[in-house]
Enzyme design. Structure first.
Site, PDB file in Angstrom:
ATOM      1  N   GLU A  54       0.854  -1.191   0.000  1.00 31.04           N
ATOM      2  CA  GLU A  54       0.000   0.000   0.000  1.00 31.04           C
ATOM      3  C   GLU A  54       0.897   1.251   0.000  1.00 31.04           C
ATOM      4  O   GLU A  54       1.933   1.291   0.669  1.00 31.04           O
ATOM      5  CB  GLU A  54      -0.860  -0.007   1.276  1.00 31.04           C
ATOM      6  CG  GLU A  54      -1.814   1.175   1.364  1.00 31.04           C
ATOM      7  CD  GLU A  54      -2.764   1.084   2.561  1.00 31.04           C
ATOM      8  OE1 GLU A  54      -2.393   0.474   3.585  1.00 31.04           O
ATOM      9  OE2 GLU A  54      -3.884   1.626   2.459  1.00 31.04           O
ATOM     10  N   LYS A 142      -9.677   1.754  -2.494  1.00 34.08           N
ATOM     11  CA  LYS A 142      -9.952   1.243  -1.136  1.00 34.08           C
ATOM     12  C   LYS A 142     -11.400   1.555  -0.748  1.00 34.08           C
ATOM     13  O   LYS A 142     -11.825   2.717  -0.776  1.00 34.08           O
ATOM     14  CB  LYS A 142      -8.974   1.910  -0.169  1.00 34.08           C
ATOM     15  CG  LYS A 142      -8.900   1.303   1.217  1.00 34.08           C
ATOM     16  CD  LYS A 142      -7.761   2.007   1.990  1.00 34.08           C
ATOM     17  CE  LYS A 142      -7.414   1.349   3.290  1.00 34.08           C
ATOM     18  NZ  LYS A 142      -6.226   1.969   3.917  1.00 34.08           N
ATOM     19  N   CYS A 184      -5.653  -3.167   2.381  1.00 30.87           N
ATOM     20  CA  CYS A 184      -5.418  -2.996   3.821  1.00 30.87           C
ATOM     21  C   CYS A 184      -6.674  -3.102   4.688  1.00 30.87           C
ATOM     22  O   CYS A 184      -7.118  -4.200   4.982  1.00 30.87           O
ATOM     23  CB  CYS A 184      -4.678  -1.676   4.053  1.00 30.87           C
ATOM     24  SG  CYS A 184      -3.763  -1.712   5.620  1.00 30.87           S
TER      25      CYS A 184
HETATM   26  N1  LIG Z   1      -3.744   0.985   7.262  1.00 31.64           N
HETATM   27  C1  LIG Z   1      -4.950   0.416   7.170  1.00 31.64           C
HETATM   28  O1  LIG Z   1      -5.678   0.661   6.239  1.00 31.64           O
HETATM   29  C2  LIG Z   1      -5.422  -0.568   8.168  1.00 31.64           C
HETATM   30  C3  LIG Z   1      -4.729  -0.799   9.446  1.00 31.64           C
HETATM   31  O2  LIG Z   1      -3.609  -0.393   9.703  1.00 31.64           O
HETATM   32  C4  LIG Z   1      -5.521  -1.565  10.430  1.00 31.64           C
HETATM   33  O3  LIG Z   1      -6.630  -1.996  10.103  1.00 31.64           O
HETATM   34  O4  LIG Z   1      -5.058  -1.748  11.546  1.00 31.64           O
END
Ligand SMILES: NC(=O)CC(=O)C(=O)O
Length: 313
Positions: A54, A142, A184
């Protein structure tokens, strides 16, 4: 009411996947060059599907999204509008791999619906997937934005700056089969994964960047949970940890098999992890624990019958 379906291979032939746990910083051009070097290394290691993390081309943080954002429209964008798009296409083409290009901050400017305002700008956290010939196969924005507040831990509000995507992303890699792609925080939402898996995905792939609060507790657990729920492979690809940076990524990129066993897991530093995927592991998990014949969508029909936005790109 049990259903009976004839199993067919969801993964057409064995394939090696690589997660590139990239060390990136604040220099976008340097990040793109480093990613190109590491994708080359992953391909030299036999990977045919390569995954980046990401926000691999920028620091991860709300202050940075607008500054690093690139415009992807019209498609394909010009080199000037989106150097990352062109760099990713070249990485895929030069190495003959499917490239799930992590994510990048995306800018979209559209005519405003408000009278008096001419243009409206939105930002997204967007993943681009390219074919081995460098063609864009899919775009995933996302869907679930990372808004959390854990006292003494971490506060993050992507929604202060970003807009959410509105579709599930399933991409067809013709030699291998279908892959579900999300980013994520999306991994915390089992419905997205279940619907993608029920469409026939052999793997669910999440470029991600967990942190030092949630990473130790939830990263591996979520990867294994999504694999267990869906009896398919799951790959999570993080940036390397950089304690000098603004966001401290957890690292630990991993690949999980359809029985929820961790096949390979990175440490904290820059590293490439490889895993060999085949259909036999999927079939054996699904034969041994035959959820596919046991789901009771008559009892919980919303998952099977609910409408879902699914887009090609
Ligand atoms: N960074 C994200 O999108 C998610 C994350 O770090 C978490 O769910 O904990």
């Amino acid at each position: 009411m049990a259903s009976s379906t004839t199993p067919s291979p969801v993964l057409k032939q064995p394939v090696r996947i690589a997660c590139v746990q990239l060390a990136s910083g604040s220099d976008k051009a340097a990040n793109l060059a480093r990613a190109a070097e590491k994708v080359r290394e992953a391909a030299a290691g036999g990977a045919k599907i390569v995954v980046l993390p990401e926000c691999f081309n920028s620091p991860y943080g709300c202050d940075y999204f607008p500054r690093y954002a690139e415009t992807l429209l019209p498609s394909p964008p010009s080199e000037e509008d989106s150097p990352s798009f062109h760099a990713l296409a070249a990485m895929a083409r030069d190495n003959g791999v499917y490239l799930i290009g992590g994510s990048i901050p995306e800018r979209e400017t559209t005519p405003s619906s408000q009278e008096g305002e001419e243009l409206q700008t939105r930002y997204y956290n967007t993943s681009l997937t390219f074919s081995p010939s460098g063609t864009l196969l899919a775009t995933h924005r996302k869907v679930h934005l990372f808004d959390i507040d854990i006292p003494g831990g971490i506060t993050f509000r992507e929604s202060d700056v970003l807009s959410p995507g509105n579709k599930l992303t399933v991409v067809d890699l013709p030699e291998y089969g279908l892959v579900g792609i999300a980013i994520c925080y999306d991994v915390r939402f089992p419905e997205l994964a279940t619907i993608a898996a029920r469409k026939g995905c052999f793997a669910l792939v999440y470029p991600g960047a967990f942190n030092l609060t949630t990473g130790p507790l939830h990263w591996e657990l979520l990867g294994r949970a999504r694999a267990l729920d869906n009896q398919c492979y799951v790959a999570l690809c993080s940036p390397a940890r950089d304690m000098r940076g603004v966001y401290h990524a957890w690292g630990h990129s991993l690949v999980v098999d359809p029985m929820a066993k961790v096949m390979v897991q990175a440490g904290e530093k820059e590293e490439i992890v490889f895993a060999d995927l085949d259909d036999q592991r999927i079939e054996s998990a699904r034969t041994g624990i035959p959820l596919r014949h046991q789901w009771r969508f008559d009892v919980y029909p919303d998952v099977s019958q609910g409408k879902v936005n699914i887009g090609e790109t």
